[in-house]
Design a protein around this motif. Structure first.
Motif, short mmCIF file in Angstrom:
data_model
loop_
_atom_site.label_atom_id
_atom_site.label_comp_id
_atom_site.label_asym_id
_atom_site.label_seq_id
_atom_site.Cartn_x
_atom_site.Cartn_y
_atom_site.Cartn_z
N VAL A 137 0.84 -1.20 0.00
CA VAL A 137 0.00 0.00 0.00
C VAL A 137 0.87 1.25 0.00
O VAL A 137 0.59 2.22 -0.71
N ARG A 138 1.94 1.24 0.78
CA ARG A 138 2.82 2.41 0.85
C ARG A 138 3.56 2.63 -0.45
O ARG A 138 4.04 3.74 -0.71
N SER A 139 3.69 1.61 -1.27
CA SER A 139 4.37 1.73 -2.57
C SER A 139 3.35 1.92 -3.67
O SER A 139 3.46 1.35 -4.75
N GLU A 140 2.35 2.75 -3.42
CA GLU A 140 1.20 2.88 -4.31
C GLU A 140 1.60 3.25 -5.73
O GLU A 140 1.02 2.77 -6.70
N SER A 141 2.63 4.07 -5.88
CA SER A 141 3.03 4.50 -7.22
C SER A 141 3.64 3.37 -8.03
O SER A 141 3.78 3.46 -9.25
N GLU A 142 3.98 2.25 -7.35
CA GLU A 142 4.64 1.13 -8.03
C GLU A 142 3.67 0.02 -8.39
O GLU A 142 4.08 -1.00 -8.93
N HIS A 143 2.37 0.18 -8.11
CA HIS A 143 1.41 -0.88 -8.38
C HIS A 143 1.33 -1.17 -9.88
O HIS A 143 1.07 -0.30 -10.68
N THR A 144 1.56 -2.41 -10.23
CA THR A 144 1.38 -2.85 -11.61
C THR A 144 0.34 -3.96 -11.70
O THR A 144 -0.04 -4.35 -12.79
N SER A 145 -0.09 -4.46 -10.56
CA SER A 145 -1.13 -5.49 -10.53
C SER A 145 -1.80 -5.43 -9.19
O SER A 145 -1.45 -4.64 -8.32
N SER A 146 -2.79 -6.33 -9.01
CA SER A 146 -3.53 -6.37 -7.75
C SER A 146 -2.78 -7.12 -6.65
O SER A 146 -3.24 -7.18 -5.52
N LYS A 147 -1.62 -7.66 -6.97
CA LYS A 147 -0.92 -8.55 -6.03
C LYS A 147 0.03 -7.78 -5.11
O LYS A 147 0.78 -6.92 -5.56
N ALA A 148 0.00 -8.11 -3.83
CA ALA A 148 0.98 -7.64 -2.86
C ALA A 148 1.93 -8.79 -2.58
O ALA A 148 1.50 -9.88 -2.21
N ASN A 149 3.21 -8.60 -2.80
CA ASN A 149 4.19 -9.68 -2.65
C ASN A 149 4.10 -10.32 -1.27
O ASN A 149 4.07 -9.63 -0.25
N GLY A 150 4.07 -11.65 -1.25
CA GLY A 150 4.00 -12.39 0.01
C GLY A 150 2.60 -12.60 0.54
O GLY A 150 2.41 -13.27 1.55
N VAL A 151 1.58 -12.03 -0.14
CA VAL A 151 0.20 -12.13 0.33
C VAL A 151 -0.62 -12.91 -0.70
O VAL A 151 -0.61 -12.55 -1.88
N PRO A 152 -1.33 -13.96 -0.29
CA PRO A 152 -2.24 -14.63 -1.24
C PRO A 152 -3.22 -13.62 -1.81
O PRO A 152 -3.73 -12.76 -1.09
N GLY A 153 -3.47 -13.72 -3.12
CA GLY A 153 -4.33 -12.75 -3.78
C GLY A 153 -5.48 -13.39 -4.52
O GLY A 153 -5.95 -14.49 -4.17
N ILE A 154 -5.90 -12.74 -5.57
CA ILE A 154 -7.09 -13.20 -6.29
C ILE A 154 -6.86 -14.56 -6.94
O ILE A 154 -7.79 -15.37 -7.04
N ASN A 155 -5.64 -14.85 -7.37
CA ASN A 155 -5.37 -16.18 -7.93
C ASN A 155 -5.60 -17.27 -6.90
O ASN A 155 -6.14 -18.33 -7.20
N SER A 156 -5.17 -17.01 -5.65
CA SER A 156 -5.43 -17.97 -4.58
C SER A 156 -6.93 -18.13 -4.35
O SER A 156 -7.42 -19.24 -4.08
N GLY A 157 -7.65 -17.02 -4.46
CA GLY A 157 -9.10 -17.09 -4.32
C GLY A 157 -9.74 -17.94 -5.39
O GLY A 157 -10.64 -18.75 -5.12
N LEU A 158 -9.28 -17.76 -6.63
CA LEU A 158 -9.81 -18.57 -7.74
C LEU A 158 -9.47 -20.05 -7.56
O LEU A 158 -10.31 -20.92 -7.82
N ARG A 159 -8.26 -20.34 -7.11
CA ARG A 159 -7.87 -21.73 -6.90
C ARG A 159 -8.77 -22.39 -5.85
O ARG A 159 -9.21 -23.53 -6.00
N GLY A 160 -9.05 -21.66 -4.77
CA GLY A 160 -9.91 -22.20 -3.73
C GLY A 160 -11.30 -22.51 -4.24
O GLY A 160 -11.88 -23.55 -3.92
#
Length: 387
Positions: free
Chosen positions: A338-361
């Motif tokens: 979140v603090r690196s907002e200017s660097e966002h290139t996708s919805s993923k935060a490194n080290g945190v399960p994201g939408i792909n993990s949600g889809l897999r579940g």
């Protein structure tokens, strides 16, 4: 370092997981809880806010009201992240509304109640720069990252076999009559199409895919409901196959009387095996062929740990860290993103399960439901979320 401003939806007094999230995101001082819509019950909502020091002016009667009014505040005052700790059926509707209102989302799992709605959420995320995190808490443990490293680095050789199980006993009786948590978790209108597999089986599934760094591609499963009049499954098991050729067994049950929270995984390759237990989380047992077994231990300064494990430890070895610290690790990684907002290139935060993990579940739940109802049994697990 400025704290990340966070709002919470759900988690009023008496809600187990809301308190867990608050303890976790408060552990390292990275967040400031600035607002909330904690309960649909006005008295619970207000008393929860009072206990947490949230201003009444930013304690909202509904999540819709909260998103609308927070979005109207000046940028330096409004919340940045919304933490969603509601029953499953609200996860996607709130996530979608929050993202459209410009907020990042950290959501309790599962991502939703159906694969289709989670795919729609993924499409929305791909059109924005908002971050999305999913609370697969067990993937925050240092020694889960150590186990993954041991697999990736070849310490076990070519992986042949995986056993992952998650037995609990808390639904061994008809808890729905008096336990609020049991009532909604066994209600298909609130929890979705699966009870036990949706609630804890997804944790076992996600743990196996994470440690193996491999996708489960097919399963042969069976779901059971042991308590009379219970609407959803409370027990199940599956034979599994992975993309890289491993086979295994996945078990999840909430009617194993006497069990607490006994998630565990065992992985075997042609050079050795490893074992990790959630109720003894600071250890990974390593069994190389032809050598004495070894035990890797969590903690700062402990030998043999990979960087990813060390970075998730806070204190020296011999001082146990557990469930709250694991979830706090996910929140910390999310705060960094979140603090690196200017660097966002996708919805993923490194080290945190994201939408792909949600889809897999969700793909796992769909396959389990289909296999359980099928006479041919083997079902393909949809490849969504594997990229």
């Amino acid at each position: 370092m400025q704290k990340v401003r966070l709002g919470m939806i759900g988690g009023g007094e008496g809600a187990f997981i809301g308190a867990v999230h608050r303890n976790a995101f408060g552990l390292d001082g990275q967040y400031d809880l600035v607002c909330g819509a904690f309960s649909r019950d006005p008295s619970n909502n207000e008393s929860t806010a009072d206990s947490l020091g949230v201003q009444h002016s930013r304690t909202y009667a509904s999540w819709e009201d909260m998103l609308e009014k927070e979005a109207a505040l000046p940028e330096q005052q409004r919340m940045q992240v919304v933490s969603i700790v509601t029953p499953n059926h609200l996860h996607v509707p709130i996530s979608v509304a929050a993202i459209k209102a410009g907020f990042h989302v950290f959501c309790e799992k599962p991502a939703g109640v159906g694969l289709g709605e989670v795919k729609d959420l993924q499409d929305l995320l791909h059109s924005t720069d908002r971050l999305y995190g999913l609370a697969h808490t067990y993937l925050g443990y240092p020694m889960v990252w150590q186990a993954r490293h041991m697999v990736e680095s070849g310490m076990l050789g070519n992986i042949r076999k995986v056993f992952v199980e998650y037995p609990q006993g808390w639904l061994s009786a008809n808890e729905e009559t008096h336990n609020k948590q049991a009532k909604w978790r066994t209600d298909p209108s609130l929890a979705g199409g699966s009870g036990c597999m949706g609630d804890i089986g997804t944790h076992a599934f996600g743990l196996a895919e994470f440690v193996l760094d491999d996708a489960i591609t097919a399963l042969c499963g069976q779901l059971y409901t042991h308590i009379d009049d219970r609407q959803l499954d409370d027990d199940g098991a599956a034979l599994i196959k992975t993309k890289k050729g491993a086979t295994g067994v996945l078990i999840a049950s909430q009617v194993c009387a006497g069990e607490e929270n006994a998630l565990k995984i065992k992985v075997y390759g042609d050079k050795g095996g490893l074992e990790w237990h959630q109720m003894e989380p600071n250890s990974v047992v390593y069994r190389p062929i032809g050598q004495p077994y070894q035990v890797f231990r969590a903690g700062l300064g402990q030998p043999g740990l990979c960087d990813e494990a060390v970075n998730r430890c806070r204190i020296p070895g011999g001082h146990p860290e557990g469930y709250l610290e694991a979830m706090a690790n996910l929140y910390n990684d999310f705060a960094k993103a979140v603090r690196s907002e200017s660097e966002h290139t996708s919805s993923k935060a490194n080290g945190v399960p994201g939408i792909n993990s949600g889809l897999r579940g969700m793909a796992f739940i769909d396959a389990m439901l289909a296999s359980s109802e099928s006479d041919t049994k083997w079902e393909t697990v949809s490849p969504v979320g594997t990229e």
